[in-house]
Scaffold this motif. Structure first.
Motif, PDB file in Angstrom:
ATOM      1  N   LEU A 290       0.738  -0.688   0.311  1.00  0.00           N
ATOM      2  CA  LEU A 290      -0.073  -0.293  -0.096  1.00  0.00           C
ATOM      3  C   LEU A 290       0.481   1.375   0.308  1.00  0.00           C
ATOM      4  N   LEU A 291       1.776   1.451   0.991  1.00  0.00           N
ATOM      5  CA  LEU A 291       2.781   2.370   1.121  1.00  0.00           C
ATOM      6  C   LEU A 291       3.157   2.462  -0.503  1.00  0.00           C
ATOM      7  N   ALA A 292       3.950   1.169  -1.188  1.00  0.00           N
ATOM      8  CA  ALA A 292       4.442   1.651  -2.701  1.00  0.00           C
ATOM      9  C   ALA A 292       3.763   1.927  -3.815  1.00  0.00           C
ATOM     10  N   LEU A 293       1.886   2.116  -3.544  1.00  0.00           N
ATOM     11  CA  LEU A 293       1.477   2.433  -4.473  1.00  0.00           C
ATOM     12  C   LEU A 293       1.312   3.746  -4.006  1.00  0.00           C
ATOM     13  N   LEU A 294       1.071   3.991  -3.237  1.00  0.00           N
ATOM     14  CA  LEU A 294       0.591   5.568  -2.645  1.00  0.00           C
ATOM     15  C   LEU A 294       2.113   6.014  -2.955  1.00  0.00           C
ATOM     16  N   ALA A 295       3.102   5.853  -2.687  1.00  0.00           N
ATOM     17  CA  ALA A 295       4.275   6.628  -3.121  1.00  0.00           C
ATOM     18  C   ALA A 295       4.652   6.672  -5.043  1.00  0.00           C
ATOM     19  N   LEU A 296       3.837   5.911  -5.231  1.00  0.00           N
ATOM     20  CA  LEU A 296       3.808   6.387  -6.665  1.00  0.00           C
ATOM     21  C   LEU A 296       3.130   6.433  -7.089  1.00  0.00           C
ATOM     22  N   ARG A 297       1.938   6.720  -7.042  1.00  0.00           N
ATOM     23  CA  ARG A 297       1.066   8.506  -6.408  1.00  0.00           C
ATOM     24  C   ARG A 297       1.435   9.672  -7.101  1.00  0.00           C
ATOM     25  N   GLU A 298       2.380   9.986  -5.682  1.00  0.00           N
ATOM     26  CA  GLU A 298       3.238  10.820  -5.828  1.00  0.00           C
ATOM     27  C   GLU A 298       4.223  11.381  -6.082  1.00  0.00           C
ATOM     28  N   ALA A 299       5.254   9.907  -6.603  1.00  0.00           N
ATOM     29  CA  ALA A 299       5.455   9.942  -8.312  1.00  0.00           C
ATOM     30  C   ALA A 299       5.483  11.025  -9.428  1.00  0.00           C
ATOM     31  N   GLY A 300       3.734  10.116  -9.434  1.00  0.00           N
ATOM     32  CA  GLY A 300       2.904  10.843 -10.699  1.00  0.00           C
ATOM     33  C   GLY A 300       2.774  12.155 -10.599  1.00  0.00           C
ATOM     34  N   GLY A 301       2.245  13.098  -9.506  1.00  0.00           N
ATOM     35  CA  GLY A 301       2.109  14.390  -8.838  1.00  0.00           C
ATOM     36  C   GLY A 301       3.480  15.299  -9.475  1.00  0.00           C
ATOM     37  N   ARG A 302       4.392  14.298  -8.531  1.00  0.00           N
ATOM     38  CA  ARG A 302       5.811  15.272  -8.896  1.00  0.00           C
ATOM     39  C   ARG A 302       6.746  15.271 -10.381  1.00  0.00           C
ATOM     40  N   ALA A 303       5.907  14.135 -11.633  1.00  0.00           N
ATOM     41  CA  ALA A 303       6.492  14.234 -12.172  1.00  0.00           C
ATOM     42  C   ALA A 303       5.558  15.129 -13.133  1.00  0.00           C
ATOM     43  N   GLY A 304       4.515  15.101 -13.001  1.00  0.00           N
ATOM     44  CA  GLY A 304       3.591  16.312 -12.971  1.00  0.00           C
ATOM     45  C   GLY A 304       3.809  18.033 -12.972  1.00  0.00           C
ATOM     46  N   LEU A 305       4.743  17.675 -12.037  1.00  0.00           N
ATOM     47  CA  LEU A 305       5.485  19.249 -11.683  1.00  0.00           C
ATOM     48  C   LEU A 305       6.702  19.782 -12.112  1.00  0.00           C
ATOM     49  N   GLY A 306       7.422  18.726 -12.560  1.00  0.00           N
ATOM     50  CA  GLY A 306       8.267  18.697 -13.414  1.00  0.00           C
ATOM     51  C   GLY A 306       9.564  18.897 -12.167  1.00  0.00           C
ATOM     52  N   ASP A 307       9.236  17.877 -11.377  1.00  0.00           N
ATOM     53  CA  ASP A 307      10.335  17.692 -10.312  1.00  0.00           C
ATOM     54  C   ASP A 307      10.498  16.309 -10.060  1.00  0.00           C
ATOM     55  N   ARG A 308      11.749  15.755 -11.391  1.00  0.00           N
ATOM     56  CA  ARG A 308      12.385  14.949 -11.725  1.00  0.00           C
ATOM     57  C   ARG A 308      13.232  14.145 -10.150  1.00  0.00           C
ATOM     58  N   PRO A 309      14.046  14.741  -9.629  1.00  0.00           N
ATOM     59  CA  PRO A 309      14.591  14.600  -8.884  1.00  0.00           C
ATOM     60  C   PRO A 309      13.348  14.116  -7.479  1.00  0.00           C
ATOM     61  N   GLY A 310      12.249  15.085  -6.857  1.00  0.00           N
ATOM     62  CA  GLY A 310      11.293  14.206  -6.429  1.00  0.00           C
ATOM     63  C   GLY A 310      10.568  13.066  -7.033  1.00  0.00           C
ATOM     64  N   CYS A 311      10.385  13.110  -8.099  1.00  0.00           N
ATOM     65  CA  CYS A 311       9.725  12.033  -8.923  1.00  0.00           C
ATOM     66  C   CYS A 311      10.642  10.233  -8.791  1.00  0.00           C
ATOM     67  N   GLU A 312      12.011  10.751  -8.978  1.00  0.00           N
ATOM     68  CA  GLU A 312      12.967   9.362  -8.885  1.00  0.00           C
ATOM     69  C   GLU A 312      12.879   9.283  -7.634  1.00  0.00           C
ATOM     70  N   ARG A 313      13.025  10.020  -6.365  1.00  0.00           N
ATOM     71  CA  ARG A 313      13.227   9.797  -5.005  1.00  0.00           C
ATOM     72  C   ARG A 313      11.617   8.997  -4.968  1.00  0.00           C
ATOM     73  N   ALA A 314      10.564   8.972  -4.753  1.00  0.00           N
ATOM     74  CA  ALA A 314       9.389   8.682  -4.693  1.00  0.00           C
ATOM     75  C   ALA A 314       9.418   7.843  -5.723  1.00  0.00           C
ATOM     76  N   ILE A 315       9.958   7.469  -6.945  1.00  0.00           N
ATOM     77  CA  ILE A 315      10.149   6.424  -7.344  1.00  0.00           C
ATOM     78  C   ILE A 315      10.526   5.023  -6.731  1.00  0.00           C
ATOM     79  N   GLY A 316      11.498   5.275  -6.223  1.00  0.00           N
ATOM     80  CA  GLY A 316      12.464   4.563  -5.264  1.00  0.00           C
ATOM     81  C   GLY A 316      12.441   4.128  -3.845  1.00  0.00           C
ATOM     82  N   ARG A 317      11.663   4.970  -3.481  1.00  0.00           N
ATOM     83  CA  ARG A 317      10.752   4.298  -2.384  1.00  0.00           C
ATOM     84  C   ARG A 317      10.251   3.407  -2.691  1.00  0.00           C
ATOM     85  N   ALA A 318       8.631   3.704  -3.524  1.00  0.00           N
ATOM     86  CA  ALA A 318       7.881   3.262  -3.866  1.00  0.00           C
ATOM     87  C   ALA A 318       8.771   1.230  -3.863  1.00  0.00           C
ATOM     88  N   ARG A 319       9.774   1.588  -5.057  1.00  0.00           N
ATOM     89  CA  ARG A 319      10.046   0.161  -5.574  1.00  0.00           C
ATOM     90  C   ARG A 319      10.500  -0.872  -3.795  1.00  0.00           C
TER      91      ARG A 319
END
Length: 452
Positions: A290-319
């Motif tokens: 569940l935490l992995a899925l929510l981290a991926l939701r966060e990553a999607g939002g950060r990608a929409g903001l153009g925040d590549r470092p934040g997106c990568e960190r969220a993807i790392g937590r998700a994996r």
């Protein structure tokens, strides 16, 4: 339509042997974990199978049962062929549109959803009540609320079963044809909350959770069929129910879907905030997935903001969380979240950031990993791959992938998929001089014209 005359499944009962229904259900859950499935099997489910109420299991249960009893078929287990249960036998007699499988399944499912609240005298009264209710279960002008009465196992089970049936059909076909019918049992569920009293706290808790999950399921059907504001309202309704009931699991689910919707509506900052709130609600629940899925939701939002470092960190937590594997604390609704979905959500992140080659790699993995029985998701993953290839300048590969999407559209009614596919055609239009691209565009025009 499903026959109302259930025939007991003696073959399945013999396989249970001397074990109680509860013991056998536990064995089913253990077998599911062995193959990476999640099924919410309990003694009541086993009873429904043995009584003949469940004539054919859904695909998840089918895989588990065939794993438990190697070499046996569904027929050996006492089940009816899927096509006789789901209305596929009349396929040739139905014209397009709407798609024949979807049309017959939704007719059947809508009838089941209407009947599922008629399991007791009080539930029968409530089945008619929603017709006089406004959106969200609020009494419409001139409507009379039902008298207060006891809420018991029959009513709560009806709500829970409605959630499961909606999810099953959505997995197969998408939300367009089911949304309006599914809204009716949702209003009935909230009428139960408004007018009923439960003798036990556990019953009241289950009713709140079931009504909230039903609101999320109906919200997802609205989301998938392009009704974003309706979806937003249903998710807010579920979140309010979670807060009233103090249900952290329901709250996390509502925030998860709210984040997804906000991303799709072009509100990435809201998507990030909802995902972060969902993670706070989910941490005490003990479900890494569940935490992995929510981290991926966060990553999607950060990608929409153009925040590549934040997106990568969220993807790392998700994996990292995903690799901890499934556990007993994983919610029932997360059965869709497997490695294929993980790859798909990451592909969408890279796509939003404009890294088309990386997005295409992950989308291709998602397609390869996805169970072909989940037609809607397979169509979605193939559409994402088509989009990423097209945006990355690989027009002929995109056209080939696009043909594979069109192969599935007869059985899928999803506005999200159709909108994505329409975007692909706009990207490919300047390259229609290539034979493969022209063939795809012409076929798309024909298919989209038939399906409306």
């Amino acid at each position: 339509m499903v026959s109302t005359g259930a025939v007991p499944n003696f073959a399945f009962r013999r396989l249970r042997g001397q074990r109680s229904a509860g013991e056998f259900a536990a064995a089913v859950r253990r077998s599911a974990r062995e193959i990476g499935e999640r099924v919410a099997c309990d003694a009541r489910y086993i009873g429904r199978v043995e009584s003949g109420e469940i004539r054919c299991p859904n695909y998840a249960y089918e895989r588990v049962f065939l794993h438990m009893f190697p070499g046996m078929s569904l027929a050996d287990l006492g089940f009816s062929p899927r096509e006789t249960v789901r209305g596929r036998g009349a396929r040739a007699a139905v014209e397009i549109p709407p798609p024949p499988v979807l049309h017959s399944d939704i007719d059947e499912e809508s009838d089941v959803l209407r009947r599922v609240f008629m399991t007791s005298g009080t539930a029968t009264a409530l089945a008619a009540a929603p017709l006089g209710l406004g959106v969200g279960g609020t009494p419409a002008a001139g409507a009379t609320a039902p008298d207060r009465h006891r809420v018991g196992e029959a009513e709560v089970s009806a709500v829970e079963n409605a959630v499961r049936r909606i999810r099953l059909l959505d997995d197969r076909h998408g939300g367009d044809g089911l949304y309006r019918e599914a809204s009716r049992p949702l209003r009935a569920a909230y009428a139960l909350l408004d007018t009923g009293t439960a003798a036990k706290r556990s019953t009241a808790d289950r009713l709140h959770a079931g009504a909230g999950e039903l609101a999320i399921s109906v919200g997802w059907l609205a989301h998938d069929s392009g009704r974003s504001e309706d979806a937003r309202s249903h998710y807010a309704e579920a979140l309010a129910t979670a807060r009233v009931a103090g249900d952290a699991a329901l709250e996390a689910h509502a925030f998860c879907n709210t984040s997804f919707l906000a991303r799709d509506m072009g509100r990435p900052r809201e998507s990030v905030r909802a995902a972060e709130a969902g993670q706070r609600a989910a941490r005490p629940l003990g479900s890494p997935r569940l935490l992995a899925l929510l981290a991926l939701r966060e990553a999607g939002g950060r990608a929409g903001l153009g925040d590549r470092p934040g997106c990568e960190r969220a993807i790392g937590r998700a994996r990292a969380a995903f690799e901890r594997g499934p556990c007993e604390a994983d919610p029932e609704w997360m059965t869709f979240f497997r490695e294929a979905e993980l790859e798909m959500l990451e592909a969408q992140c890279w796509s939003a950031l404009g890294d088309w080659p990386r997005a295409a790699r992950h989308a291709r993995r998602a397609v390869r990993l996805q169970d072909p029985h989940f037609t809607r998701n397979l169509a979605l993953y193939r559409t994402e791959l088509t989009w990423d290839l097209a945006r990355g300048g690989r027009a002929e590969e995109a056209a080939t992938a696009g043909h594979r999407v069109l192969d599935l559209l007869d059985g899928v009614r999803s506005s999200r998929i159709r909108t994505m596919l329409a975007g692909v055609t706009q990207v490919l239009a300047p390259r229609r001089g290539a034979d493969e691209v022209r063939g795809f565009l012409e076929r798309y025009a024909t298919v989209s014209g038939v399906s409306g």
